[in-house]
Enzyme design. Structure first.
Site, PDB file in Angstrom:
ATOM      1  N   HIS A 159       0.830  -1.208   0.000  1.00 40.90           N
ATOM      2  CA  HIS A 159       0.000   0.000   0.000  1.00 40.90           C
ATOM      3  C   HIS A 159       0.868   1.264   0.000  1.00 40.90           C
ATOM      4  O   HIS A 159       0.437   2.332   0.465  1.00 40.90           O
ATOM      5  CB  HIS A 159      -0.954   0.025   1.207  1.00 40.90           C
ATOM      6  N   SER A 280      14.150  20.945 -16.502  1.00 43.38           N
ATOM      7  CA  SER A 280      12.911  21.708 -16.537  1.00 43.38           C
ATOM      8  C   SER A 280      13.104  22.959 -17.378  1.00 43.38           C
ATOM      9  O   SER A 280      14.197  23.540 -17.416  1.00 43.38           O
ATOM     10  CB  SER A 280      12.488  22.099 -15.111  1.00 43.38           C
ATOM     11  N   LYS A 286      15.867  21.179 -11.433  1.00 43.41           N
ATOM     12  CA  LYS A 286      15.149  19.921 -11.639  1.00 43.41           C
ATOM     13  C   LYS A 286      15.951  18.898 -12.450  1.00 43.41           C
ATOM     14  O   LYS A 286      16.628  19.241 -13.415  1.00 43.41           O
ATOM     15  CB  LYS A 286      13.823  20.178 -12.366  1.00 43.41           C
ATOM     16  N   GLU A 293       9.237   7.606 -16.367  1.00 44.63           N
ATOM     17  CA  GLU A 293       7.832   7.994 -16.470  1.00 44.63           C
ATOM     18  C   GLU A 293       7.225   7.489 -17.771  1.00 44.63           C
ATOM     19  O   GLU A 293       6.063   7.063 -17.812  1.00 44.63           O
ATOM     20  CB  GLU A 293       7.707   9.505 -16.369  1.00 44.63           C
TER      21      GLU A 293
END
Length: 467
Positions: A159, A280, A286, A293
């Site tokens: 979880h 970024s 970043k 992803e």
């Protein structure tokens, strides 16, 4: 399906509407079948000559023309004409340009129905072999990564909450077993591509005494389809590939998700190489794990192709229907997407780095030993459900007072249960003790993980040998 081009069909009094022509034409995507179409045409011409259906001189002319076409396709110099409806007609047109009259005999004893089914089986066979090879290569990388991190402690999760500590090597090996199952699934795809459809004609066979086993042997098929209706209407092997690809992509999606989580500042467990990350456009600090992803994002795309292909085939009457033209774009895009995903995962995992201290700190959370304490009480005679309740009370006491489990007093332990010996309790919470307590086969104890690693290597070697 007519053996003539739609544009020149003598059955039609008027030419097709422009929109229908664009809807009907498949050359924009089925050009990828060109190498397979040439290969099967070479085998078909050889068979026709061997059976005396065409002359040896016709066969030589056809072979010469087809070899020229093969070179043009390979060198990307093949020119498609405005009237080419699909790759099959484009190649036949070009062969006729090169060979003259014998070119008109190439389509003897076959239809585009059995022709395209054969091309698709050959394409799918190669795609499955390539996917299997890529999954095994990635499994090899993960085995090596697991061995290098075989005793690096980390928290395991359920979880997405810290649950029990494991070794990083154990966690990485989970993906090895997934990939080995993926390789088996791609092997199963090969079974479905092993029957030659060529020679089935449009749907009822052909009016010539052909030698289908001869063509099967030349094209690498193990047998021939025994029912001409089934041969031209079958796309089970496409569904098989898409199903295997969907499961494999789902595994890669889960892997990508964990890398995204682990590489965040909140986790800090790993860092992907700069070669597999993006910056970024506005925030200079970043470093985004975009490759990971995209492993997630490609999975539903491939699954969508499987669903759509089932939709294409659902409810279709036998035999060939033009709906089946939709098989190609779904298959081609899934093949390309999966190849890209597996290559990206391979590159990313080959260069990833893990932070041992962050992993160790997270796995040192004493609450992760709760199950081990419950098992300790079971070994001292308490039923598991009772021990579960006792330990739950201890956790609530510690959390409520802002303490670790090891900071509970002997009196508090004895109050919870007389079976809780303080000395044994504190020893159980010692560094790494609860990881090594996992003695079962397939568990995370050091001995079990090393045994699992050896088994994974053996399974991988067997799979590679079978390749």
């Amino acid at each position: 399906m007519s053996s003539k081009r739609l544009m020149s069909s003598p059955r039609m009094a008027v030419p097709p509407a422009e929109v229908f022509r664009r809807l009907n034409d498949s050359l924009a995507f089925d050009w990828r079948l060109a190498p397979y179409d040439v290969q099967q045409s070479l085998a078909h011409a050889s068979m026709l000559a061997a059976r005396g259906i065409i002359s040896d001189s016709d066969r030589e002319a056809l072979h010469s023309a087809l070899e020229t076409v093969a070179t043009e396709v390979r060198d990307n110099t093949f020119v498609f004409a405005a009237g080419d409806e699909d790759v099959h007609m484009a190649i036949e047109r070009r062969v006729t340009e090169l060979a003259g009259e014998p070119g008109g005999r190439l389509h003897t004893a076959r239809s585009r129905n059995d022709q395209v089914a054969t091309d698709m089986a050959m394409f799918t066979r190669d795609a499955a072999l390539a996917a299997k090879a890529a999954t095994l290569e990635l499994a090899q990388t993960l085995v090596e990564l697991a061995e290098r991190h075989i005793d690096w402690a980390m928290p395991g999760y359920t979880h997405l909450q810290r649950a029990q500590p494991v070794y990083l090597g154990h966690h990485l090996l989970a993906y090895v077993w997934m990939l080995l199952r993926d390789a088996d699934r791609f092997d199963s795809v090969l079974v479905g591509t092993d029957e030659l459809p060529l020679g089935a004609g449009a749907l009822a066979g052909v009016n010539f005494d052909t030698d289908r086993p001869m063509m099967a042997a030349e094209l690498g098929f193990g047998s021939v389809s025994e029912n001409s209706i089934d041969a031209v209407s079958n796309r089970d092997f496409v569904l098989d590939y898409l199903a295997a690809a969907t499961t494999c992509a789902t595994h890669m999606s889960r892997l990508g998700t964990e890398i995204v989580l682990w590489s965040s500042e909140e986790f800090g467990f790993c860092e992907v190489s700069d070669a597999w990350a993006s910056g970024s456009s506005i925030m200079p600090q970043k470093k985004n794990p975009d490759a990971a992803e995209l492993l997630r994002a490609k999975a539903p795309r491939i699954a969508g192709h499987l669903t759509a292909m089932h939709g294409v085939m659902h409810g279709l009457p036998l035999t060939y229907n033009k709906d089946m033209q939709e098989d190609k774009e779904h298959l081609f895009d899934a093949v390309d997407s999966l190849q890209l995903v597996l290559a990206a995962a391979q590159g990313m995992l080959s260069t990833i780095s893990f932070t041992r201290q962050r992993l160790a700190d997270a796995s040192a959370d004493e609450f992760l030993a709760a199950t081990d304490i419950a098992d300790y009480l079971v070994k001292r005679g308490m039923p598991f459900r009772s021990s579960h309740h006792v330990v739950g009370e201890l956790v609530r006491l510690a959390v409520g007072s802002g303490r670790r489990l090891s900071q509970l007093t002997p009196e508090e332990l004895q109050s919870a249960s007389p079976l809780l010996d303080p000395e044994s309790f504190y020893a159980l919470l010692g560094d790494g003790a609860w990881i090594e307590a996992k003695a079962s086969r397939g568990g995370t104890g050091s001995a079990a993980v090393r045994a699992q690693l050896a088994l994974a290597r053996e399974a991988l070697e067997r799979a590679l040998a079978g390749r």
